[in-house]
Design an enzyme around this catalytic site. Sequence first.
Site, PDB file in Angstrom:
ATOM      1  CG  HIS A 178      -1.760 -15.102  26.792  1.00 23.97           C
ATOM      2  ND1 HIS A 178      -0.548 -14.701  26.266  1.00 23.97           N
ATOM      3  CD2 HIS A 178      -2.374 -15.802  25.792  1.00 23.97           C
ATOM      4  CE1 HIS A 178      -0.442 -15.130  25.021  1.00 23.97           C
ATOM      5  NE2 HIS A 178      -1.537 -15.801  24.710  1.00 23.97           N
ATOM      6  CD  GLU A 179      -5.617 -17.884  26.010  1.00 23.04           C
ATOM      7  OE1 GLU A 179      -6.228 -17.469  25.005  1.00 23.04           O
ATOM      8  OE2 GLU A 179      -4.516 -18.467  25.931  1.00 23.04           O
ATOM      9  CG  HIS A 186      -5.536 -14.091  22.495  1.00 23.68           C
ATOM     10  ND1 HIS A 186      -4.903 -13.754  21.327  1.00 23.68           N
ATOM     11  CD2 HIS A 186      -4.704 -14.977  23.126  1.00 23.68           C
ATOM     12  CE1 HIS A 186      -3.734 -14.408  21.258  1.00 23.68           C
ATOM     13  NE2 HIS A 186      -3.591 -15.147  22.334  1.00 23.68           N
TER      14      HIS A 186
HETATM   15 ZN    ZN Z   1      -1.972 -16.429  22.749  1.00 24.83          ZN
END
Ligand code: ZN
Length: 500
Positions: free
Chosen positions: A264-265, A268
């Site tokens: 997830h990170e 980003h």
């Molecule tokens: Zn997030």
Amino acid sequence: MSTSTQLYQQYLEQIQKIADLRYASAVLQWDQETYLPPKGAAYRGQQIATLSETAHDWFVQDAFGQLLQELSAADQLDPDQKMNVTRTLEDYERQKKCPSAFVRKLSEATNQSFHSWIKARKENDFSVFKADLDTLVALKKEEAAMLGYADHPYDALLDDHDKGSTVAQLDPLFRALRIPLKNLLDKIKAATPIDNSILKQYFPSARQWDLGLQVIKHMGYDMEAGRQDLAEHPFSINFNNKDVRVTTRIDENDLGNMLWSCIHEAGHALYEQGLPDGQYGLPLGEPASYTIHESQSRLWENHVGRSEGFIHHYFPLFKEYFPEQFSHTDADGLYRAINKVEPSLIRTEADELTYHFHVMIRYEIEKSLLDGTISAADVPALWNEQYEKFLGITVPDDKMGCLQDVHWSHGSFGYFPTYSLGSLYACQFFHYAKKDLPQFEADIARGDFAPLLNWLRKKVHAEGRRYTSGELCRKIGGESLQPDYFLDYLLVKYSKIYHF
Ligand code: ZN
């Protein structure tokens, strides 16, 4: 040199100096959430407040406003330069509404709240955080009043996270999700439950760390332009597109927690590493919105990381890292385990379906705090009641309940809806990518993420802050946000996994 070029040069110098302050402040924030010793907190708060106030001061100077006005009337700028000026002028007009003293006050208050939130979590007691939350809500109401809004004070704050987003749009959107999601959840509850105990064994921390890093490097995260550290609440942060950092949290009794939060990170971070070069400190060097940011992390976490192809490709590697733990299962068992749907207490660990109930609960609470229907003291009881109502679960304590997220302690009201919106956009973008790249699911199953990453780079990352979320979506796929993509995706995925 023409006057326009000279003016643009002046603009560049000024805005990049301001960016230096903003990113220096971001470095201090990153340090605060990773390495800062507890006793350093007080002066750190002061340092960040000074930088935020100074950056704001420089940005809202009348002379800078005049320069922006002149530039927006200039005719010799290229389209990218024009776009940077237009977006900066919008920011200027918005920030001008808040005096620097207020910015400082808010920065100091959020700093204090962050530390009282940490303390409240340690003591598992919301009352430690309550007074600071009330202060922050009061300041955010003041901010909303200064920024202005048509219908609801929350609109002013939503606009900060996703330009144009309003309660009037989000209420019907969440209503449209609530019933289909609840129906789907009921079908899943009636099916044979999935056993995900393979993920809940003992996974030593150091091995987890290495595995997480290896996966995010495969995804394309550039370690020469980033690094990973541990943090209480995983986040990613950038200081320019050549220094984009990620953090993770390791639970030795849950592999899923670390790995899918790393993915997830990294999602980003890939966005920020992919922002255009040569646009440091400028709108075209910034992400489109928090919502689009979240679309990138959710796309990698769910549509890639929780896909059959991904799991089948990585299973042998996971087995290399943890031979004993994975000795009694196969890739299919892992795929089912990581996609288990079950109402749970912690948002960041929630499955793709129940996740949105977590968001809706926070959305309703934030709206009520902002319009004064409730105050901080009402939050724990309301939180617990809503978890019972929507997810059918009892919240045992504040740490597992209303103290779990860092957002409010940061003064980030209006952030949570971007998680749901981001998931919807992620699904829609994934659909468009599939249409453009017929081979790409096979590529993912081979562990080749480059075609997808290149597509995202071109369609999303390279555009910087040129478009709003909705405009970007229409540019890519010719239509606005359609929640049906997401609902259809969940139905197809879970009916196969749960056999209904
Ligand atoms: Zn997030």
